[in-house]
Write a protein that holds these residues in place. Sequence first.
Motif, short mmCIF file in Angstrom:
data_model
loop_
_atom_site.label_atom_id
_atom_site.label_comp_id
_atom_site.label_asym_id
_atom_site.label_seq_id
_atom_site.Cartn_x
_atom_site.Cartn_y
_atom_site.Cartn_z
N UNK A 75 -16.83 -24.78 58.27
CA UNK A 75 -15.54 -25.31 57.82
C UNK A 75 -15.54 -26.84 57.81
N UNK A 76 -16.50 -27.42 58.53
CA UNK A 76 -16.63 -28.87 58.60
C UNK A 76 -17.89 -29.35 57.88
N UNK A 77 -18.46 -28.49 57.04
CA UNK A 77 -19.67 -28.79 56.28
C UNK A 77 -20.84 -29.15 57.20
N UNK A 78 -20.92 -28.51 58.36
CA UNK A 78 -21.99 -28.78 59.31
C UNK A 78 -23.05 -27.68 59.26
N UNK A 79 -24.30 -28.08 59.19
CA UNK A 79 -25.43 -27.16 59.27
C UNK A 79 -25.75 -26.95 60.76
#
Length: 140
Positions: free
Chosen positions: A101-105
Motif C-alpha cells: 500500500x506504500x509501494x514498498x518491496x
Amino acid sequence: ILGPVLERWESGQHRLVRDDVLADLERVLGDADVRWTEASRKKHATSLLSALRDYGLAKGVQVKHLQRPVMTSELAAHLLRILVEGGVRGAGAVEHPFWRLFFLTPDDVARELAVLAQNGLIRFERAGSTVVLEAPWSEP
C-alpha cells in the motif's frame, strides 16, 4: 484497483489518467456481470484517482503522477505493530502485502526495519530468506 496501480509503479510507469483507470477496471472486472453506465464508470474512475491522491499515492489534477508516500520510522513501527499483533512473524512481516500500500518491496521493508533496529525499537536481522524479528508487541 491497487493491483494494476502497483504494476504501473513497479514497471516505472508513474503517469496515470482516467482512461488508464477505466482500462484497469475493465481488466479487473473481467467477465463479471457488472452493468454500469458509461457515466458511472467515468465517475468511479475519477473517484479512484481522487482516492489515490488523498492517500498520498499520487499527485496532480488532471494527470496523476504516482509517488511513494512518506514512510517515517513512526509509521513503519506502527504498521509493524499491527502486523505483529495480528500474528505475523519473521519473513512474513517483511513480505506482507500490507506494505505494498506504500509501494514498498520486501527489500524496502527490510531497510525500514533495519532503521527501527538501529534505533533500538526492535531486533531485526535478515540473511537471505531467514529473518529474525523480535518486537516488544510480540511478547506475552
